[in-house]
Design a protein around this motif. Structure first.
Motif, mmCIF file in Angstrom:
data_model
loop_
_atom_site.group_PDB
_atom_site.id
_atom_site.type_symbol
_atom_site.label_atom_id
_atom_site.label_comp_id
_atom_site.label_asym_id
_atom_site.label_seq_id
_atom_site.Cartn_x
_atom_site.Cartn_y
_atom_site.Cartn_z
ATOM 1 N N ASP A 27 13.815 37.091 22.473
ATOM 2 C CA ASP A 27 14.196 36.072 23.451
ATOM 3 C C ASP A 27 14.532 34.758 22.758
ATOM 4 O OD1 ASP A 27 13.821 37.711 25.653
ATOM 5 O OD2 ASP A 27 11.696 37.202 25.838
ATOM 6 N N PHE A 29 16.400 30.620 23.782
ATOM 7 C CA PHE A 29 16.694 29.690 24.878
ATOM 8 C C PHE A 29 18.101 29.136 24.685
ATOM 9 C CE2 PHE A 29 15.575 25.895 27.558
ATOM 10 C CZ PHE A 29 15.144 26.619 28.662
ATOM 11 N N ASN A 31 21.346 27.246 26.880
ATOM 12 C CA ASN A 31 21.816 26.606 28.117
ATOM 13 C C ASN A 31 20.766 26.659 29.229
ATOM 14 O OD1 ASN A 31 24.319 26.052 26.911
ATOM 15 N ND2 ASN A 31 25.151 28.044 27.544
ATOM 16 N N ASN A 32 19.546 26.308 28.860
ATOM 17 C CA ASN A 32 18.429 26.265 29.810
ATOM 18 C C ASN A 32 18.100 27.631 30.410
ATOM 19 O OD1 ASN A 32 18.109 23.433 29.535
ATOM 20 N ND2 ASN A 32 19.783 23.090 31.003
ATOM 21 N N GLU A 33 18.485 28.694 29.710
ATOM 22 C CA GLU A 33 18.182 30.051 30.169
ATOM 23 C C GLU A 33 17.577 30.860 29.028
ATOM 24 O OE1 GLU A 33 21.862 30.589 33.399
ATOM 25 O OE2 GLU A 33 21.702 31.873 31.633
ATOM 26 N N VAL A 34 16.661 31.747 29.401
ATOM 27 C CA VAL A 34 16.102 32.665 28.417
ATOM 28 C C VAL A 34 17.045 33.854 28.287
ATOM 29 C CG1 VAL A 34 14.180 34.170 27.823
ATOM 30 C CG2 VAL A 34 13.738 31.972 28.928
ATOM 31 N N ARG A 35 17.553 34.056 27.094
ATOM 32 C CA ARG A 35 18.485 35.154 26.859
ATOM 33 C C ARG A 35 18.045 35.965 25.645
ATOM 34 N NH1 ARG A 35 24.562 32.531 27.650
ATOM 35 N NH2 ARG A 35 24.213 31.643 29.748
ATOM 36 N N TYR A 82 14.819 43.935 29.842
ATOM 37 C CA TYR A 82 16.279 43.983 29.810
ATOM 38 C C TYR A 82 16.730 45.410 30.113
ATOM 39 C CZ TYR A 82 15.933 39.410 27.557
ATOM 40 O OH TYR A 82 15.655 38.099 27.283
#
Length: 226
Positions: A27, A29, A31-35, A82
């Motif tokens: 994981d 971070f 653009n303010n998202e957890v990807r 995922y």
């Protein structure tokens, strides 16, 4: 092989700290998202690449265990949180290892059973000369033959347990020959590329004796490059 089949290549160098996150992904971070930051194994599976698992016997067994479903008939990767990834039909994995090197470990049977194993034989004069000629097509044949003979002499010494395999270093031999092109004397190049790979005083003396029978101290770059 990847070039022949027109597939991307992913090199994964294993070490003692390699874990599943390095291989599959972890994981992050953005653009303010957890990807998911995709690992090399994930990308290889997604795009149908050739994955080179370099020095696979240096990783811990619990790290490579995440590859079990990837390497057997299931051909998939399950990533908690995922989606399940199904391997591209062109995806292939090739593992390499130097058995018995310091820092390596035995591979567990579950992992080995997922590979076809090719046991590389000891190098002979033709194979060593082939490597040297590929790297140095303009080198003097007699000089390259002397360097090949040096490698084979050290190989015999290592086989009989007279020296370790530290000085039996083809990569070091190639680097030493390459250094002579830059002006370093052949004997000094061999000293740094081969002899100094051994840190035991008595072993180093044996290696030096072998070198002296093949590489004259009077040699200069002209003896190699003409």
């Amino acid at each position: 092989m990847a070039w022949i089949f027109g597939r991307p290549e992913y090199d994964i160098s294993f070490h003692v700290n390699t874990d599943s996150a390095d291989l599959i992904g972890t994981d992050t971070f953005i653009n303010n998202e957890v990807r998911l930051r995709k690992g090399s194994i994930y990308q290889c599976a997604e795009f149908g690449g050739f994955g080179i698992l370099d020095e696979i016997n240096m990783a811990k067994n619990d790290a490579v265990s995440v590859l079990h479903a990837t390497l057997d008939h299931r051909r998939r990767i399950d990533i908690p949180g995922y989606n399940r990834i199904l391997l591209h039909s062109a995806t292939r994995f090739i593992g390499t290892m130097n058995y018995g090197y310091a820092g390596t470990r035995e591979l567990n049977e579950a992992l080995v059973s997922r590979f076809m194993v090719i046991d590389m034989p000891e190098m002979d004069e033709d194979s060593v000369l082939f490597v040297l000629r590929q790297h140095f097509p303009d080198g003097e044949k007699s000089a390259l033959k002397a360097f090949a003979g040096l490698f084979l002499d050290l190989q015999i010494k290592a086989y009989h347990g007279e020296i370790s395999t530290k000085s039996l270093d083809l990569r070091g031999l190639v680097s030493a020959v390459k250094a002579t092109r830059s002006g370093l004397s052949p004997i000094d190049a061999i000293q740094m590329g081969i002899i100094n790979k051994s840190f035991d005083v008595f072993e180093k003396e044996i290696v030096e004796d072998v070198v002296s029978t093949r590489i004259p101290s009077s040699w200069t770059g002209k003896d190699i490059w003409g």
